[in-house]
Design an enzyme around this catalytic site. Structure first.
Site, mmCIF file in Angstrom:
data_model
loop_
_atom_site.group_PDB
_atom_site.id
_atom_site.type_symbol
_atom_site.label_atom_id
_atom_site.label_comp_id
_atom_site.label_asym_id
_atom_site.label_seq_id
_atom_site.Cartn_x
_atom_site.Cartn_y
_atom_site.Cartn_z
ATOM 1 N N LYS A 29 -20.016 -57.246 -31.889
ATOM 2 C CA LYS A 29 -20.793 -57.651 -30.700
ATOM 3 C C LYS A 29 -22.024 -58.458 -31.100
ATOM 4 O O LYS A 29 -22.435 -59.366 -30.387
ATOM 5 C CB LYS A 29 -21.220 -56.437 -29.874
ATOM 6 C CG LYS A 29 -20.319 -56.153 -28.692
ATOM 7 C CD LYS A 29 -19.032 -55.454 -28.995
ATOM 8 C CE LYS A 29 -17.853 -56.292 -29.283
ATOM 9 N NZ LYS A 29 -16.636 -55.526 -29.625
ATOM 10 N N VAL A 79 5.211 -63.814 -37.148
ATOM 11 C CA VAL A 79 4.730 -64.204 -38.475
ATOM 12 C C VAL A 79 5.551 -63.452 -39.516
ATOM 13 O O VAL A 79 5.742 -62.239 -39.411
ATOM 14 C CB VAL A 79 3.228 -63.869 -38.618
ATOM 15 C CG1 VAL A 79 2.759 -64.041 -40.049
ATOM 16 C CG2 VAL A 79 2.414 -64.727 -37.659
ATOM 17 N N LEU A 109 -8.836 -61.695 -30.450
ATOM 18 C CA LEU A 109 -9.518 -62.617 -29.531
ATOM 19 C C LEU A 109 -11.024 -62.621 -29.735
ATOM 20 O O LEU A 109 -11.650 -63.679 -29.730
ATOM 21 C CB LEU A 109 -9.196 -62.256 -28.079
ATOM 22 C CG LEU A 109 -7.796 -62.703 -27.642
ATOM 23 C CD1 LEU A 109 -7.572 -62.384 -26.193
ATOM 24 C CD2 LEU A 109 -7.597 -64.198 -27.881
ATOM 25 N N LYS A 121 -16.587 -39.767 -45.532
ATOM 26 C CA LYS A 121 -16.481 -40.274 -46.906
ATOM 27 C C LYS A 121 -17.493 -41.394 -47.163
ATOM 28 O O LYS A 121 -17.821 -41.693 -48.299
ATOM 29 C CB LYS A 121 -15.054 -40.721 -47.210
ATOM 30 C CG LYS A 121 -14.542 -41.852 -46.363
ATOM 31 C CD LYS A 121 -13.099 -42.141 -46.749
ATOM 32 C CE LYS A 121 -12.394 -43.132 -45.868
ATOM 33 N NZ LYS A 121 -13.155 -44.133 -45.152
ATOM 34 N N GLY A 131 -21.541 -43.217 -38.419
ATOM 35 C CA GLY A 131 -21.198 -44.130 -37.318
ATOM 36 C C GLY A 131 -19.758 -44.607 -37.328
ATOM 37 O O GLY A 131 -19.280 -45.173 -36.347
ATOM 38 N N THR A 191 -16.112 -46.553 -38.137
ATOM 39 C CA THR A 191 -15.683 -47.947 -38.021
ATOM 40 C C THR A 191 -16.502 -48.663 -36.955
ATOM 41 O O THR A 191 -16.959 -49.794 -37.154
ATOM 42 C CB THR A 191 -14.186 -47.987 -37.645
ATOM 43 O OG1 THR A 191 -13.454 -47.376 -38.704
ATOM 44 C CG2 THR A 191 -13.695 -49.405 -37.452
ATOM 45 N N HIS A 248 -28.471 -59.102 -3.386
ATOM 46 C CA HIS A 248 -28.138 -60.520 -3.417
ATOM 47 C C HIS A 248 -29.261 -61.294 -4.077
ATOM 48 O O HIS A 248 -30.422 -61.035 -3.782
ATOM 49 C CB HIS A 248 -27.938 -61.039 -1.988
ATOM 50 C CG HIS A 248 -27.678 -62.518 -1.951
ATOM 51 N ND1 HIS A 248 -26.470 -63.065 -2.351
ATOM 52 C CD2 HIS A 248 -28.481 -63.567 -1.598
ATOM 53 C CE1 HIS A 248 -26.534 -64.392 -2.211
ATOM 54 N NE2 HIS A 248 -27.743 -64.709 -1.763
ATOM 55 N N ALA A 306 -13.752 -46.367 -28.774
ATOM 56 C CA ALA A 306 -14.867 -45.489 -29.163
ATOM 57 C C ALA A 306 -15.238 -44.537 -28.030
ATOM 58 O O ALA A 306 -15.429 -43.336 -28.252
ATOM 59 C CB ALA A 306 -16.073 -46.343 -29.549
HETATM 60 P P1 NAD Z 1 -3.979 -54.731 -30.288
HETATM 61 O O1 NAD Z 1 -2.879 -53.762 -30.279
HETATM 62 O O2 NAD Z 1 -4.942 -54.809 -29.161
HETATM 63 O O3 NAD Z 1 -3.373 -56.192 -30.459
HETATM 64 C C1 NAD Z 1 -2.511 -56.560 -31.539
HETATM 65 C C2 NAD Z 1 -1.742 -57.816 -31.133
HETATM 66 O O4 NAD Z 1 -0.972 -58.240 -32.244
HETATM 67 C C3 NAD Z 1 -0.777 -57.572 -30.002
HETATM 68 O O5 NAD Z 1 -0.952 -58.574 -29.036
HETATM 69 C C4 NAD Z 1 0.593 -57.650 -30.672
HETATM 70 O O6 NAD Z 1 1.594 -58.113 -29.819
HETATM 71 C C5 NAD Z 1 0.307 -58.652 -31.794
HETATM 72 N N1 NAD Z 1 1.261 -58.600 -32.914
HETATM 73 C C6 NAD Z 1 1.826 -57.496 -33.460
HETATM 74 N N2 NAD Z 1 2.637 -57.855 -34.487
HETATM 75 C C7 NAD Z 1 2.571 -59.210 -34.591
HETATM 76 C C8 NAD Z 1 3.170 -60.187 -35.465
HETATM 77 N N3 NAD Z 1 3.991 -59.825 -36.451
HETATM 78 N N4 NAD Z 1 2.874 -61.482 -35.287
HETATM 79 C C9 NAD Z 1 2.016 -61.863 -34.286
HETATM 80 N N5 NAD Z 1 1.440 -60.994 -33.437
HETATM 81 C C10 NAD Z 1 1.694 -59.669 -33.595
HETATM 82 O O7 NAD Z 1 -4.736 -54.477 -31.663
HETATM 83 P P2 NAD Z 1 -6.105 -55.038 -32.234
HETATM 84 O O8 NAD Z 1 -6.589 -56.241 -31.516
HETATM 85 O O9 NAD Z 1 -5.863 -55.135 -33.710
HETATM 86 O O10 NAD Z 1 -7.091 -53.851 -31.924
HETATM 87 C C11 NAD Z 1 -6.856 -52.559 -32.485
HETATM 88 C C12 NAD Z 1 -7.484 -51.488 -31.658
HETATM 89 O O11 NAD Z 1 -8.880 -51.609 -31.643
HETATM 90 C C13 NAD Z 1 -7.004 -51.539 -30.239
HETATM 91 O O12 NAD Z 1 -6.566 -50.269 -29.859
HETATM 92 C C14 NAD Z 1 -8.205 -51.961 -29.450
HETATM 93 O O13 NAD Z 1 -8.246 -51.280 -28.211
HETATM 94 C C15 NAD Z 1 -9.375 -51.564 -30.318
HETATM 95 N N6 NAD Z 1 -10.453 -52.534 -30.133
HETATM 96 C C16 NAD Z 1 -11.203 -52.470 -29.013
HETATM 97 C C17 NAD Z 1 -12.197 -53.422 -28.802
HETATM 98 C C18 NAD Z 1 -13.022 -53.363 -27.564
HETATM 99 O O14 NAD Z 1 -13.003 -52.338 -26.895
HETATM 100 N N7 NAD Z 1 -13.738 -54.424 -27.223
HETATM 101 C C19 NAD Z 1 -12.399 -54.435 -29.722
HETATM 102 C C20 NAD Z 1 -11.616 -54.460 -30.841
HETATM 103 C C21 NAD Z 1 -10.642 -53.504 -31.038
#
Ligand code: NAD
Length: 461
Positions: free
Chosen positions: A53, A238, A187, A36, A41, A43, A440, A316
């Site tokens: 990144k 929350v 994070l 769409k 590529g 998301t 090394h 991905a």
């Molecule tokens: P996630 O599932 O990794 O983490 C969501 C977090 O939100 C969890 O720790 C959960 O406990 C918390 N949470 C849920 N409800 C909550 C609430 N009401 N209040 C506070 N905390 C709550 O999901 P994400 O970080 O949104 O990532 C989504 C997807 O995207 C994942 O499957 C991830 O693997 C993928 N992703 C991968 C990468 C990477 O490979 N580097 C980077 C970004 C995202």
């Protein structure tokens, strides 16, 4: 409306879909790919992996210039942030990569349609949007990915209370940012904006960060990120987030509301299947996902699904593997994905990477194991880099010594995990890994040392 016919039509041009389309074309199928969006590529390239990144890299370099270079005796004065230039570079990187996919589509003679696809029957979809066309095919692969999960009470406005999409393009550095969810997205983006100067508070529902990651590594990560300046509130539910005048208020159970300037909601993603017309095919979702068998076939002959819309981690590279396996299954009768060996990487600093089982999973399944740990503090290469935070953990079967899991929090962990995944794919033991000569001084020596530590034979600890 015009009708066109193909051997295969892939719906979705993210990493799962575009890779499946290329593999199909390589195998001689007349292939079309529908998305769409104008930009290929998905998301990952547009608003996920790649732009995040870029921001992680730029913010790490900014932070390095501000505070890191001094430890190397390099003095820099007048460091300042040019956020518009950072965002512009991010867009350039994304543009270059998406153009690259257009080139690959041309090279492989894949026809690209732009519009929203909806099934009319198991052999026909209607595309509406920029292109308006009906496509008939023997095979369809659904690769429509996922979207940010909403949270009741959190009033997203696309400006101050946002998902990761908008948090990749804040026009200013938030003064106070509240992040809901301490998963991968929460994070990574917390680190980006904290390094650019925001005060970041992360609210997590569970009693730990990064659920699913090995607990010892997650605890180490939390300590490191706290030292870097992130504030964590665990066990925090929350209940609402809304705009009040010029700021935002986040309410949580059992604690005072928090006032801030921006809110990022990152509580997971949900499969994106709306509008596909699956009900017309009689495909019922199971817990929001499309049920498929080991060949990615849905209950409807000729209709397949891969990536975030089916079971498994929303990654991905997992979608890419599935795309290839699915197409090879259609053309050659077999395809294969090893779900035990899908690496995961969090691109924080240091990076966190893992492949195989966590200690908790091994305990749960009653699998006897031995573990070897090697701290980066004892790595010569880490010392030269001035990046000694982190550790490497190797888990091996207690009787056979076969590698079961490798978990790292270390600089360049995302690159190092490839070696562990390759070793595990060949059924290596910890001893095998330990007997490979590693150059090394390198960080990968620390992986060898952790493998030696499984047998209590690490040299440098
Ligand atoms: P996630 O599932 O990794 O983490 C969501 C977090 O939100 C969890 O720790 C959960 O406990 C918390 N949470 C849920 N409800 C909550 C609430 N009401 N209040 C506070 N905390 C709550 O999901 P994400 O970080 O949104 O990532 C989504 C997807 O995207 C994942 O499957 C991830 O693997 C993928 N992703 C991968 C990468 C990477 O490979 N580097 C980077 C970004 C995202």
């Amino acid at each position: 409306m015009e009708t066109r016919a193909f051997d295969l039509v892939v719906i979705g041009a993210g990493p799962g879909g575009y890779v499946a389309a290329i593999r199909a074309a390589q195998l001689g199928l007349q292939t079309a790919c529908v998305d769409k969006e104008a930009v290929l590529g998905g998301t990952c390239l547009r608003i996920g992996c790649i732009p995040s990144k870029v921001l992680l890299e730029s913010s790490a370099r900014y932070q390095e210039a501000l505070t890191g270079l001094a430890q190397h005796g390099v003095r820099v004065n007048g460091v300042s942030l040019d956020l518009p230039a950072v965002l512009q570079r991010k867009d350039q990187v994304v543009r270059a990569l998406t153009k690259g996919i257009e080139g690959l589509f041309r090279k492989n003679k894949i026809t690209h349609f732009q519009g929203t696809a909806s099934f009319l029957s198991p052999h026909e979809i209607e595309v509406r949007g920029q292109d308006n066309v009906r496509l008939q095919a023997k095979h369809f692969i659904i690769a429509t990915g996922s979207v940010s999960a909403p949270l009741p009470g959190v009033e997203l406005d696309g400006e101050r209370i946002v998902t990761s999409t908008e948090a990749l393009s804040f026009a200013e550095v938030p003064r106070r940012l509240v992040v809901i969810g301490a998963g991968f997205i929460g994070l990574e983006l917390s680190c980006v904006w904290q390094r650019f100067g925001a005060q970041v508070t992360v609210l997590e529902y569970l009693n730990r960060i990064l659920p699913g990651t090995d607990e010892e590594i997650a605890q180490e990560a939390q300590k490191i990120f706290t030292r870097q300046g992130l504030k964590f509130h665990l066990n925090t539910r929350v209940t609402s987030a809304r705009r009040v005048g010029g700021h935002c208020v986040v309410e949580r159970e059992g604690a005072e509301p928090l006032e801030c300037d921006y809110v990022l909601l990152a509580v997971g993603r949900v499969p994106h299947t709306a509008g596909l017309g699956l009900e017309r095919l009689g495909i019922a979702l199971e817990r929001g996902r499309i049920p498929v068998n080991e060949r990615f076939a849905t209950a409807v002959p000729g209709v397949y699904a891969i990536g975030d819309v089916i079971h498994g981690p929303m990654l991905a590279h997992k979608a890419e593997e599935e795309g290839i396996a699915c197409v090879e299954g259609i053309v050659r009768g077999h395809g294969h994905v090893d779900y035990d060996l899908i690496p995961g990487v969090v691109y924080t600093h240091p990076e966190i990477a893992a492949v195989g089982k966590t200690e908790a999973q091994l305990k749960e399944r009653g699998i006897p194991y031995r573990k070897g740990i090697f701290p980066l503090l004892a790595s010569g290469r880490a010392r030269t880099l001035g990046e000694t935070e982190g550790k490497i953990k190797v888990l091996a079967h207690a009787e056979t010594d076969r590698l079961l899991g490798v978990h790292l929090i270390a600089p360049h962990a995302g690159e190092m995990i490839g070696e562990a995944a390759a070793a595990m794919a060949f059924g290596a033991s910890a001893e095998d890994l330990a007997r490979v000569c590693h150059a090394h001084p390198t960080l990968s020596e620390a992986l060898k040392e952790a493998a030696l530590a499984v047998d209590g034979r690490a040299i440098h600890i």
